[in-house]
Design an enzyme around this catalytic site. Structure first.
Site, PDB file in Angstrom:
ATOM      1  N   GLY A  13       0.918  -1.300  -0.071  1.00 45.30           N
ATOM      2  CA  GLY A  13       0.082   0.091   0.018  1.00 45.30           C
ATOM      3  C   GLY A  13       0.787   1.298   0.018  1.00 45.30           C
ATOM      4  CB  ALA A  14       4.113   2.124  -1.224  1.00 41.00           C
ATOM      5  CG  ASN A  91       1.486   1.578   4.924  1.00 38.48           C
ATOM      6  OD1 ASN A  91       1.161   2.190   5.990  1.00 38.48           O
ATOM      7  ND2 ASN A  91       0.950   1.652   3.715  1.00 38.48           N
ATOM      8  CB  SER A 143      -3.903   2.434  14.411  1.00 41.64           C
ATOM      9  OG  SER A 143      -4.620   3.705  14.960  1.00 41.64           O
ATOM     10  CE1 TYR A 156      -7.570   1.796  10.277  1.00 41.56           C
ATOM     11  CE2 TYR A 156      -7.745   2.657  12.580  1.00 41.56           C
ATOM     12  CZ  TYR A 156      -7.118   2.350  10.960  1.00 41.56           C
ATOM     13  OH  TYR A 156      -5.857   2.952  11.054  1.00 41.56           O
ATOM     14  CB  ALA A 158     -11.374  -5.537  15.777  1.00 42.40           C
ATOM     15  CB  SER A 159      -8.323  -4.531  11.645  1.00 43.45           C
ATOM     16  OG  SER A 159      -8.065  -3.261  11.575  1.00 43.45           O
ATOM     17  CE  LYS A 160      -4.752  -0.159  11.114  1.00 40.83           C
ATOM     18  NZ  LYS A 160      -3.712  -0.426  10.227  1.00 40.83           N
ATOM     19  CB  ILE A 189      -0.412  10.318   9.993  1.00 39.90           C
ATOM     20  CG1 ILE A 189      -0.023   9.291  11.356  1.00 39.90           C
ATOM     21  CG2 ILE A 189       0.417  10.652   9.251  1.00 39.90           C
ATOM     22  CD1 ILE A 189       0.900  10.304  12.042  1.00 39.90           C
TER      23      ILE A 189
HETATM   24  P1  NAP Z   1      -4.179   5.870   2.643  1.00 41.03           P
HETATM   25  O1  NAP Z   1      -3.743   7.204   2.214  1.00 41.03           O
HETATM   26  O2  NAP Z   1      -5.494   5.703   2.274  1.00 41.03           O
HETATM   27  O3  NAP Z   1      -3.359   4.643   1.873  1.00 41.03           O
HETATM   28  C1  NAP Z   1      -3.544   3.515   2.064  1.00 41.03           C
HETATM   29  C2  NAP Z   1      -2.774   2.602   1.073  1.00 41.03           C
HETATM   30  O4  NAP Z   1      -3.209   1.210   1.285  1.00 41.03           O
HETATM   31  C3  NAP Z   1      -2.924   2.824  -0.407  1.00 41.03           C
HETATM   32  O5  NAP Z   1      -1.845   3.004  -0.930  1.00 41.03           O
HETATM   33  C4  NAP Z   1      -4.028   1.853  -0.958  1.00 41.03           C
HETATM   34  O6  NAP Z   1      -3.793   1.391  -2.307  1.00 41.03           O
HETATM   35  C5  NAP Z   1      -3.333   0.621   0.116  1.00 41.03           C
HETATM   36  N1  NAP Z   1      -4.497  -0.423  -0.052  1.00 41.03           N
HETATM   37  C6  NAP Z   1      -5.781  -0.388   0.363  1.00 41.03           C
HETATM   38  N2  NAP Z   1      -6.446  -1.572   0.416  1.00 41.03           N
HETATM   39  C7  NAP Z   1      -5.266  -2.405  -0.424  1.00 41.03           C
HETATM   40  C8  NAP Z   1      -5.257  -3.806  -0.640  1.00 41.03           C
HETATM   41  N3  NAP Z   1      -6.083  -4.693  -0.437  1.00 41.03           N
HETATM   42  N4  NAP Z   1      -4.125  -4.211  -1.294  1.00 41.03           N
HETATM   43  C9  NAP Z   1      -3.009  -3.613  -1.317  1.00 41.03           C
HETATM   44  N5  NAP Z   1      -3.015  -2.212  -0.861  1.00 41.03           N
HETATM   45  C10 NAP Z   1      -4.097  -1.514  -0.436  1.00 41.03           C
HETATM   46  O7  NAP Z   1      -3.767   5.369   4.303  1.00 41.03           O
HETATM   47  P2  NAP Z   1      -2.739   6.044   5.270  1.00 41.03           P
HETATM   48  O8  NAP Z   1      -3.343   7.077   5.998  1.00 41.03           O
HETATM   49  O9  NAP Z   1      -1.552   6.182   4.399  1.00 41.03           O
HETATM   50  O10 NAP Z   1      -2.638   4.583   5.928  1.00 41.03           O
HETATM   51  C11 NAP Z   1      -1.499   3.804   5.913  1.00 41.03           C
HETATM   52  C12 NAP Z   1      -1.707   2.751   7.013  1.00 41.03           C
HETATM   53  O11 NAP Z   1      -1.428   3.381   8.267  1.00 41.03           O
HETATM   54  C13 NAP Z   1      -3.072   2.229   7.147  1.00 41.03           C
HETATM   55  O12 NAP Z   1      -2.602   0.665   7.478  1.00 41.03           O
HETATM   56  C14 NAP Z   1      -3.448   2.724   8.356  1.00 41.03           C
HETATM   57  O13 NAP Z   1      -4.790   2.093   9.096  1.00 41.03           O
HETATM   58  C15 NAP Z   1      -2.713   3.222   9.320  1.00 41.03           C
HETATM   59  N6  NAP Z   1      -2.624   4.406  10.048  1.00 41.03           N
HETATM   60  C16 NAP Z   1      -3.082   5.528   9.598  1.00 41.03           C
HETATM   61  C17 NAP Z   1      -3.262   6.658  10.480  1.00 41.03           C
HETATM   62  C18 NAP Z   1      -3.592   8.025   9.815  1.00 41.03           C
HETATM   63  O14 NAP Z   1      -3.917   8.891  10.462  1.00 41.03           O
HETATM   64  N7  NAP Z   1      -3.384   8.367   8.505  1.00 41.03           N
HETATM   65  C19 NAP Z   1      -3.264   6.628  11.698  1.00 41.03           C
HETATM   66  C20 NAP Z   1      -2.981   5.067  12.261  1.00 41.03           C
HETATM   67  C21 NAP Z   1      -2.636   4.287  11.214  1.00 41.03           C
HETATM   68  P3  NAP Z   1      -4.798   1.832  -3.672  1.00 41.03           P
HETATM   69  O15 NAP Z   1      -5.075   3.434  -3.281  1.00 41.03           O
HETATM   70  O16 NAP Z   1      -3.725   1.700  -4.894  1.00 41.03           O
HETATM   71  O17 NAP Z   1      -5.658   1.014  -3.368  1.00 41.03           O
END
Ligand code: NAP
Length: 248
Positions: A13-14, A91, A143, A156, A158-160, A189
């Site tokens: 997920g990058a 990620n 998270s 969410y 529960a998954s984390k 973030i």
């Molecule tokens: P984001 O901007 O929505 O990016 C999510 C990424 O995951 C995208 O690149 C997406 O790819 C990819 N993805 C989703 N479903 C997928 C799948 N089935 N297979 C492969 N890739 C997949 O989210 P983010 O904020 O960067 O979050 C990244 C991680 O950090 C997540 O695990 C999130 O729960 C965690 N997190 C985020 C925050 C926050 O405040 N942002 C806080 C705590 C934890 P596509 O777009 O190409 O589908």
């Protein structure tokens, strides 16, 4: 010398957000980088082009992390292309928020499969190679919500929380093979995932954070570099909160 020189990393997920920041930072630190995306095909290809220009070996793969067979195939393809796999960053993640009363089975399953089952899928496939090499660093993005819980995010959270139990269990199982397993728990973030939130609500959250700001993808990436590198060689089974003091 750059701290990730000679290492090969796979980041799920990058195409955007935190995963993208980790891929960029890993390439800056000398790693060869394989990464995945699912729906954001153009963004994934743009990242591959961007990072390749800096001299690192980089390849993006379109792969659904929640699909066991696709994850297995992905790891085989990465090892074939790069020759080895030293670092795995799980990620990929989604949210499907809603109060329990209104949460559908579909939204429960989608979040558990994408956020938690994906970690099992990729870790199982990657550790096969890491065990042979007798080295590996697995970094799972959980998270603060997995630690504290959050109304409207039972799926969410529960998954984390599941990721944390999984991370510690893998650390216990595979420590003797020199495979480390740690988690990063980001706080708030600013990414596309959080971009849709109400501005006034976001401002209130920022004021409640001791460091008085939201985190950036780079804040998480810096921690990931540390956990991926040999500088954290004696650290395993840990959850590092990168949250500006939010839960303190
Ligand atoms: P984001 O901007 O929505 O990016 C999510 C990424 O995951 C995208 O690149 C997406 O790819 C990819 N993805 C989703 N479903 C997928 C799948 N089935 N297979 C492969 N890739 C997949 O989210 P983010 O904020 O960067 O979050 C990244 C991680 O950090 C997540 O695990 C999130 O729960 C965690 N997190 C985020 C925050 C926050 O405040 N942002 C806080 C705590 C934890 P596509 O777009 O190409 O589908």
């Amino acid at each position: 010398m750059k701290v990730l020189e000679g290492k090969t990393a796979l980041i799920t997920g990058a195409s955007k957000g935190i995963g993208r920041a980790i891929a960029q930072k890993f390439a800056d630190m000398g790693a060869n980088v394989a990464f995945t995306y699912l729906s954001s095909v153009e963004k994934g290809q743009a990242l591959e082009n961007e990072l390749s220009q800096n001299g690192a070996k980089v390849k993006g793969f379109r792969s659904d992390a929640s699909d066991f067979k696709q994850a297995e195939q992905l790891v085989e393809d990465v090892v074939k292309e790069f020759g080895k796999l030293d670092i795995l960053v799980n990620n990929a993640g989604i949210t499907r928020d809603g109060l329990l009363m209104r949460m559908t089975e579909e939204n429960w399953d989608a979040v558990i499969n994408t956020n938690l089952k994906s970690v099992f899928n990729l870790t199982k496939a990657a550790t096969k190679h890491m065990m042979r090499a007798k080295t590996g660093s697995i970094i799972n993005i959980t998270s603060v919500v997995g630690i504290k819980g959050n109304a409207g995010q039972a799926n969410y959270a529960a998954s984390k929380a599941g990721i944390i139990g999984f991370t510690k269990s893998v650390a216990l199982e595979l420590g003797s093979r020199n495979i480390r397993s740690n988690a990063i728990a980001p706080g708030f973030i600013e990414t596309e995932m959080t971009g849709e939130l109400d501005a006034a609500v976001v401002e209130g959250w920022k004021q409640a954070i001791p460091l008085k700001r939201a985190g950036s993808g780079e804040d998480i990436a810096n921690c990931a570099v540390f956990l991926a590198s040999d500088q954290s060689a004696y650290i395993t089974g840990q959850v590092l909160q990168v949250d500006g003091g939010m839960l303190t």
